[in-house]
Scaffold this motif. Structure first.
Motif, short mmCIF file in Angstrom:
data_model
loop_
_atom_site.label_atom_id
_atom_site.label_comp_id
_atom_site.label_asym_id
_atom_site.label_seq_id
_atom_site.Cartn_x
_atom_site.Cartn_y
_atom_site.Cartn_z
N GLU A 116 0.81 -1.17 0.09
CA GLU A 116 -0.04 -0.01 -0.10
C GLU A 116 0.90 1.14 0.08
OE1 GLU A 116 -3.43 0.25 -0.23
OE2 GLU A 116 -3.48 -1.92 -0.28
N SER A 206 -3.09 4.12 -10.45
CA SER A 206 -3.19 3.57 -8.99
C SER A 206 -2.09 2.73 -8.54
CB SER A 206 -4.52 2.57 -9.04
OG SER A 206 -5.64 3.59 -9.33
N THR A 298 -8.79 -6.02 -4.60
CA THR A 298 -8.34 -4.82 -4.78
C THR A 298 -6.76 -4.93 -5.44
OG1 THR A 298 -9.37 -4.00 -2.89
CG2 THR A 298 -7.61 -2.55 -3.92
N ARG A 302 -6.13 -3.70 -9.60
CA ARG A 302 -5.38 -2.27 -9.56
C ARG A 302 -4.60 -2.10 -10.79
NH1 ARG A 302 -2.50 -1.45 -3.55
NH2 ARG A 302 -4.41 -1.26 -2.39
N THR A 307 -12.78 0.73 -11.45
CA THR A 307 -13.19 0.89 -10.24
C THR A 307 -13.19 -0.15 -9.11
OG1 THR A 307 -15.62 0.45 -10.87
CG2 THR A 307 -15.05 2.60 -11.08
N THR A 308 -12.81 -1.52 -9.51
CA THR A 308 -12.90 -2.49 -8.67
C THR A 308 -11.42 -2.48 -8.01
OG1 THR A 308 -12.17 -3.68 -10.50
CG2 THR A 308 -14.46 -4.00 -9.95
N ASP A 310 -10.44 -0.06 -6.38
CA ASP A 310 -10.71 0.72 -4.95
C ASP A 310 -11.35 -0.15 -4.10
OD1 ASP A 310 -10.89 2.94 -3.17
OD2 ASP A 310 -12.90 3.18 -3.84
N THR A 313 -15.24 -0.30 -3.13
CA THR A 313 -15.94 -0.98 -4.36
C THR A 313 -15.69 -2.51 -4.09
OG1 THR A 313 -15.78 0.66 -6.04
CG2 THR A 313 -16.35 -1.48 -6.74
#
Length: 504
Positions: A116, A206, A298, A302, A307-308, A310, A313
Motif C-alpha cells: 500500500e 493507481s 483490490t 489495481r 473502479t474495482t 478501490d 468497491t
C-alpha cells in the motif's frame, strides 16, 4: 533357607562370577543367569518376611524390608522422566505454534503495508522499500525456523509416546511430505524489490505492487501472485486453535475421549466451538474473510485502472458475491479477481448453510418446551376426538329416528351424508393422535429409558424376593402339615390298638 544365608550365598556367587568373567568371557552368560535367579529368590524371601511371617527363634515379627531391584527402580525413573519430558514438549509445541502464527501474521501485515505504501509514501527503488522487503524476508526466515522447531518437538513427542529410541522411525514419508509442503508455503513472499529497478512507476496510475514497470508485465504478475499466496500461511490458525483449546488442555476430556475412541482433531474442536459459540465463531470468520478477500481483489484489479481497484468497491463486490446476490453493477476484469470472486461465492454458500443451521437450532424447541407443546396438542386432539365421537352418535341417532318415522327421503340422505362426514373426521383425528404419540415416543431420551429400566429392575427384584419368601413359608407349612399327618396317623393307630387289641 533364610534370607541372610541367601544373601551371603548370592554375594559369594557374585564374587565368583566376577572372577569367572575376568578369567573367561565365555562363562559370563551362565554366571549372569545364576545371579539373576538368586536375586529373584532373595526378593521372594524378603517379600514373604514383609507379609508378616514369624521367626522361629524369637517369635517376634521380622523387620519389614522391601528391597527394590535396580532394574525396576530404573524403569520407574525412566517413566517419570518420560512423563515430565512429554509435558514440557507439549508446552513447547503450543508456544512454538503461537509464535509461528504471530510471525506469519506479522509478515502478512508487513507485505500489506509495503504494497500500500509503495509509490505513495516511498519509491519502489528506495532504501525504505528495500528495508521493508528485507523485513518480510527476515520474518519468513524466522517462520521457517519455528516450523522446523515445531516438527522437531513433534518427532520427539512421537518417540516418547511410542517408546522408541531411533528418531528415524518417526520420519515417515507422510511426515516428510507435510513438512516439505509447509516449508514451501511459508517461504513464499514477494521479492521484487531485490531486482534492480530502472524506471519509477507512473504516479498518475493507481498503486501497483512494489515493482517497477521496467521489469515488465511478467514480473508484476509474479509479484502479485506471491503477495496473494502469502495468505496461505494462515493455515497455522487451525493448528493454534487445536493446541490451545480446552479439549486438549483438559485431562478429563482426553480420558473420556480415549475411552470412546474419539480423535481430537480440528474438526472436533470446530464442532465444539460451533455448538457453544455459533454466532461468535461465524461472525469472526465472516469478518476476517470479507476483509482479506476484499484486499486481495483490490490487489488483483489495481493494474486495470477500473473502479474495482478501490477498496470500497471491492468490499461491496465481495459482500454481494458472498451473499450470492450479484447485482451486476460491478464485476472483476482480471483472471485473479475472477478467481477471488469465485472462491468468495463458494465460501458464501457454505457460510449461508451454516448460518441457516445455527438459526434453525436457535429457533428449535428444547426438550421441556417440546414436552409441554405436545402434551397440550394431545389434550386438544383428545377433546376434538370426543366431540367427533359425540357427533357420530348424534348422527346415528338422527338417522335411526328418520328411518323409524319414515320421514322425507332427502332428510334421510342428508343424515347419511352427515354420518359419513362425522366418521371421516373421527378417523382423521384418531390418525393424527396416533402420529403425535408415535413422534412423542420417539423423543424419549436415553436417561429416561435408563431410569425406567432401573425402576423395572428394582420392581422385579422386589417381586423375586417376595416370591422366595412365600415359597419358603409354603415349604414350612408343608413340613408342618406332613408332621401333623404323621402324628395323626400315629394317634389313629394307637386308638385302634386300644379299641381292638387283636389288630396289629
Amino acid at each position: 533357607m533364610s534370607s541372610s544365608a541367601l544373601r551371603e550365598g548370592g554375594e559369594d556367587i557374585g564374587q565368583s562370577e566376577v572372577g569367572a568373567t575376568e578369567g573367561d568371557g565365555g562363562e559370563s552368560g551362565s554366571g549372569g543367569r545364576l545371579a539373576c535367579a538368586l536375586e529373584m529368590e532373595m526378593t521372594k524371601v524378603d517379600s514373604l518376611n514383609c507379609d508378616g511371617l514369624v521367626n522361629k527363634n524369637g517369635g517376634e515379627t521380622a523387620e519389614v524390608s522391601v528391597p527394590l531391584t535396580p532394574r525396576s527402580a530404573c524403569v520407574e525413573g525412566d517413566n517419570l522422566y518420560k512423563l515430565r519430558d512429554r509435558k514440557f514438549l507439549l508446552e513447547d509445541k503450543r508456544r512454538l505454534c503461537a509464535l509461528a502464527l504471530a510471525t506469519a501474521v506479522f509478515g502478512i501485515l508487513l507485505m500489506i503495508i509495503h504494497t500500500e505504501a509503495c509509490s505513495l509514501i516511498y519509491e519502489p527503488c528506495s532504501s525504505i522499500a528495500l528495508m521493508m522487503n528485507c523485513s518480510i524476508s527476515l520474518s519468513t526466515g524466522c517462520l521457517l525456523v519455528l516450523i522446523i522447531a515445531f516438527h522437531y518437538k513433534d518427532i520427539r513427542l512421537f518417540i516418547i509416546d511410542h517408546n522408541q529410541l531411533d528418531w528415524r522411525i518417526a520420519v515417515t514419508s507422510h511426515r516428510v511430505i507435510v513438512i516439505t509442503l509447509e516449508l514451501i508455503v511459508c517461504i513464499i513472499h514477494p521479492v521484487g524489490t531485490y531486482w534492480e529497478v530502472g524506471l519509477l512507476v507512473n504516479s498518475s496510475s493507481s498503486t501497483p505492487p512494489c515493482v517497477s514497470n521496467h521489469h515488465g508485465q511478467a514480473l508484476m504478475n509474479m509479484e502479485l501472485l506471491l503477495s496473494v499466496l502469502m495468505f496461505l500461511r494462515l493455515y497455522l490458525v487451525h493448528r493454534t486453535i487445536l493446541l490451545h483449546s480446552k479439549v486438549l488442555l483438559s485431562a478429563s476430556y482426553r480420558s473420556i475421549g480415549s475411552l470412546n475412541n474419539i480423535n481430537f482433531t480440528f474438526r472436533f474442536v470446530l464442532k465444539i466451538l460451533m455448538n457453544k459459540y455459533p454466532g461468535r465463531t461465524l461472525l469472526v470468520f465472516i469478518l476476517i474473510f470479507w476483509l482479506t478477500a476484499s484486499w486481495m481483489l483490490t490487489l488483483c484489479e489495481r493494474k486495470t485502472q477500473e473502479t474495482t481497484g478501490d477498496m470500497g468497491t471491492a468490499l461491496w463486490l465481495v459482500a454481494i458475491t458472498f451473499l450470492t446476490v450479484g447485482y451486476g453493477d460491478v464485476s472483476p476484469n482480471t483472471t485473479c479477481g475472477k478467481a477471488v470472486c469465485l472462491f468468495t461465492g463458494v465460501m458464501g454458500v457454505a457460510c449461508t448453510a451454516m448460518l441457516v443451521a445455527v438459526v434453525t437450532k436457535t429457533l428449535a424447541l428444547n426438550k421441556g418446551e417440546k414436552h409441554v407443546h405436545f402434551f397440550m396438542l394431545d389434550i386438544q386432539i383428545s377433546k376434538r376426538i370426543r366431540h367427533a365421537a359425540a357427533n357420530v352418535l348424534r348422527e346415528c341417532w338422527l338417522l335411526h329416528r328418520t328411518s323409524v318415522t319414515k320421514g322425507n327421503r332427502g332428510e334421510h340422505r342428508r343424515h347419511q351424508r352427515c354420518l359419513l362426514e362425522a366418521i371421516r373426521v373421527f378417523r382423521h383425528l384418531r390418525l393424527k393422535q396416533r402420529k403425535l404419540r408415535d413422534y412423542v415416543s420417539e423423543m424419549v431420551d436415553l436417561p429416561k429409558m435408563q431410569m425406567i429400566m432401573c425402576d423395572l429392575s428394582a420392581n422385579w427384584n422386589n417381586s423375586y424376593r417376595e416370591l422366595e419368601q412365600r415359597i419358603i413359608s409354603m415349604e414350612q407349612k408343608l413340613d408342618e402339615l406332613s408332621r401333623c399327618f404323621h402324628q395323626t396317623s400315629e394317634l389313629l393307630s394307637q386308638v385302634l390298638h386300644q379299641c381292638n387289641p387283636e389288630i396289629r
